[in-house]
Design an enzyme around this catalytic site. Structure first.
Site, PDB file in Angstrom:
ATOM      1  N   LEU A   1       2.920  -5.440  10.077  1.00 58.28           N
ATOM      2  CA  LEU A   1       2.508  -6.764   9.580  1.00 58.28           C
ATOM      3  C   LEU A   1       1.219  -6.746   8.748  1.00 58.28           C
ATOM      4  O   LEU A   1       1.100  -7.529   7.801  1.00 58.28           O
ATOM      5  CB  LEU A   1       2.311  -7.737  10.751  1.00 58.28           C
ATOM      6  N   PRO A   2       0.229  -5.861   9.079  1.00 59.03           N
ATOM      7  CA  PRO A   2      -1.005  -5.942   8.282  1.00 59.03           C
ATOM      8  C   PRO A   2      -0.745  -5.679   6.790  1.00 59.03           C
ATOM      9  O   PRO A   2       0.038  -4.792   6.437  1.00 59.03           O
ATOM     10  CB  PRO A   2      -1.890  -4.846   8.885  1.00 59.03           C
ATOM     11  N   CYS A   3      -1.428  -6.474   5.966  1.00 57.10           N
ATOM     12  CA  CYS A   3      -1.266  -6.296   4.514  1.00 57.10           C
ATOM     13  C   CYS A   3      -1.755  -4.930   4.074  1.00 57.10           C
ATOM     14  O   CYS A   3      -1.433  -4.467   2.986  1.00 57.10           O
ATOM     15  CB  CYS A   3      -2.052  -7.392   3.795  1.00 57.10           C
ATOM     16  N   THR A   4      -2.548  -4.271   4.931  1.00 56.91           N
ATOM     17  CA  THR A   4      -3.117  -2.962   4.605  1.00 56.91           C
ATOM     18  C   THR A   4      -2.222  -1.787   5.031  1.00 56.91           C
ATOM     19  O   THR A   4      -2.502  -0.648   4.667  1.00 56.91           O
ATOM     20  CB  THR A   4      -4.468  -2.795   5.343  1.00 56.91           C
TER      21      THR A   4
ATOM     22  N   PRO B   1       0.787  -1.241   0.000  1.00 54.39           N
ATOM     23  CA  PRO B   1       0.000   0.000   0.000  1.00 54.39           C
ATOM     24  C   PRO B   1       0.823   1.298   0.000  1.00 54.39           C
ATOM     25  O   PRO B   1       1.592   1.559   0.923  1.00 54.39           O
ATOM     26  CB  PRO B   1      -0.822  -0.097   1.301  1.00 54.39           C
TER      27      PRO B   1
END
Ligand code: NAD
Length: 507
Positions: free
Chosen positions: A270-273, A243
């Site tokens: 860590l969050p993919c977002t 992102p």
């Protein structure tokens, strides 16, 4: 067996209860839903799904309420276990993620029936279960994904077998055990949610291949998404992201800096977002960096040290797992820099081609790429997002730029003027999910994503918005229905349908 009941529904319920009791006694190889053998786990999950599917919806409601109640006291335990086992992330942030998974994952309210009604009768579209789902889960949100998928999948009437990441098996298994306790407390069947003692790629492949698995849901990197999409089964793929966050000269720079550091450092990126690279307009970039430093960013300027950091965290141009999800303080220590706990992100000015900007590092290292204006920024952001169509963030007050960015990025999540985690319902409106399905298009998954759409057609009847006089023609009495609508509800014990009907009949 003697029945002291006199209606069919009560008899069915009694039989289901007996079946459920017998399944408790026969499934001796399972301990709270955890099996050694994949095929046995799936066979037991199938039995449990049959019981759930033939029980009232009220049972699903009770199970979901019990999962929410039972797991709340274990939020800290699950968060600490995940950090300890995987060596990644931050306990306090994992607590937020686990809490929101428990509280904000939608249940049965997500499954709305839809109807067509007309001269030819009434057609109802209902959301119905697949059966047993195989769900592959990541190391980055291990318990969060198990909780969130379980609630959504059970709400839709399914059972689920989890294939956790081997590096997060204890945390994932613990979440499965707690969910099993919750289901038992609610009077639900044993083994509705199962997993295996030794997760591995081979076992995941067995799960995908088992004929009783009717749907596969993969949350993870590109490899696993490709695997499920080529399985020949109904697949949901929730894959990687990279992102970008664009900041232009019209943005509230103080707020943008604060939000970006908060989003990028959340659970150590860590969050993919989470924000993975900043693209900032030349005229404000220095002020943005200054403000970021006030909010927990360490500016790394020394070229040699930047190279050293790069050589440590990337191995063969891929992130070295040893450094994924580590604190900024720990990463800086590897290159000989000591900082305090207040430092949460390392910021580095780079070109758009630098590996820090191109690779999905999952580390609190944030490259800042300078552009001459917002239009160039949109192009660079699109290039760095690499067509993954996952998440993008923007800080701007120019509505033309906000709108162009949203259109051009084509991402599943787009956050305007806030931290990235607002996009999954933390400080932003909307439900949470930890399975964001960009590649297969479901988007932010919820119960309805795990349900089959089925059509039930009743021909020529049950149409109540039209007065149908069977014996006499309405024209004989000069009756004409008026066309102003009133909402009329038609209810059975299990569903309600609303249609627009005339208010009055006028002579
Ligand atoms: P990973 O891809 O290493 O592992 C994810 C899961 O897939 C694990 O259970 C692993 O055992 C399994 N797996 C991996 N390769 C496989 C293969 N070839 N066949 C069968 N199973 C396989 O991912 P991770 O490191 O645990 O998590 C981080 C990645 O996941 C990042 O790329 C992140 O962006 C992505 N992710 C995406 C979402 C989303 O909702 N889109 C959510 C969380 C994480």
């Amino acid at each position: 067996m003697e029945f002291e009941v006199n209606n069919l529904e009560e008899i069915v319920e009694l039989i289901m209860k007996k079946m459920s009791e017998s399944s408790i006694s026969t499934s001796s190889n399972s301990k709270n839903g955890v099996f050694e053998n994949v095929d046995e786990a799936i066979a037991e999950a199938k039995k449990a799904q049959t019981i759930l599917f033939s029980s009232k919806l009220e049972l699903r409601e009770r199970i979901i309420a019990s999962i929410r109640d039972t797991l709340k006291p274990y939020i800290t335990e699950l968060s600490e276990l995940a950090v300890k086992e995987t060596g990644m992330g931050r306990v306090a942030d994992k607590e937020i993620k686990n809490r929101i998974a428990i509280e904000k994952t939608p249940g049965l309210e997500d499954l709305k029936a839809f109807a067509f009604s007309g001269d030819d009768g009434l057609t109802v579209m209902e959301l119905s279960p697949y059966g047993v789902i195989g769900a592959i889960t990541p190391s980055t949100n291990p318990s969060e994904t198990v909780i969130c998928n379980s609630i959504g999948m059970i709400a839709a009437g399914n059972a689920v077998i989890f294939a956790p990441h081997p590096g997060a098996k204890r945390t994932s298994i613990r979440a499965v055990e707690l969910i099993n306790e919750a289901i038992k407390k609610a009077g639900g069947p044993d083994n509705l949610v199962v997993t295996i003692t030794e997760p591995s790629i081979e076992n995941t492949e067995k799960i995908i291949a088992n004929p009783n698995i009717k749907m596969v849901v993969a949350t993870g990197g590109p490899g696993v998404v490709k695997t499920v999409m080529s399985s020949g089964k109904k697949a949901i793929g929730a894959g990687a992201g990279n992102p970008p966050v664009l900041v232009d000269e019209t943005a509230d720079i103080e707020k943008a800096a604060k939000d970006i550091i908060a989003g990028c450092s959340f659970d150590n990126n860590l969050p993919c977002t989470a924000e993975k690279e900043v693209i900032a307009v030349d005229s404000i970039v220095n002020y943005l960096i200054f403000e970021m430093q006030k909010n927990g960013a360490y500016l790394l300027k020394d070229k040699e040290l930047i190279e050293k950091l790069l050589s440590i965290v990337l191995k063969n141009n891929s992130p070295d797992r040893k450094y994924v999800g580590k604190d900024a303080k720990y990463l800086l220590k590897q290159i000989g820099i000591e900082v305090g706990d207040e430092i949460r992100v390392i910021i580095v000015e780079t070109s758009k081609d630098h590996p820090f900007a191109v690779e999905e590092l999952l580390m609190p290292i944030l490259p800042i790429v300078k552009v001459k204006d917002a239009l160039e920024g949109i192009k660079v952001a699109k290039e760095l997002e690499k067509g993954l169509r996952h998440t993008a963030i923007i800080h701007s007050k120019n509505i033309d730029i906000l709108s162009k960015y949203a259109r051009e990025m084509e991402t599943t999540i787009l956050v305007k003027n806030g931290p990235s985690y607002a996009g999954i319902g933390i400080g932003g409106e909307g439900h949470v999910t930890f399975t964001i399905a960009g590649p297969t298009g479901e988007g932010l998954t919820s119960a309805r994503s795990f349900a089959r759409n089925r059509r039930c057609v009743l021909v020529g009847n049950f149409l109540i918005k039209l007065l149908i006089i069977l014996k006499r023609k309405s024209s004989e009495n000069n009756i004409t229905p008026s066309f102003s609508g009133a909402s009329i509800s038609c209810s059975s014990r299990s569903s309600t349908l609303s249609v627009l009907a005339p208010f009055t009949l006028s002579k």
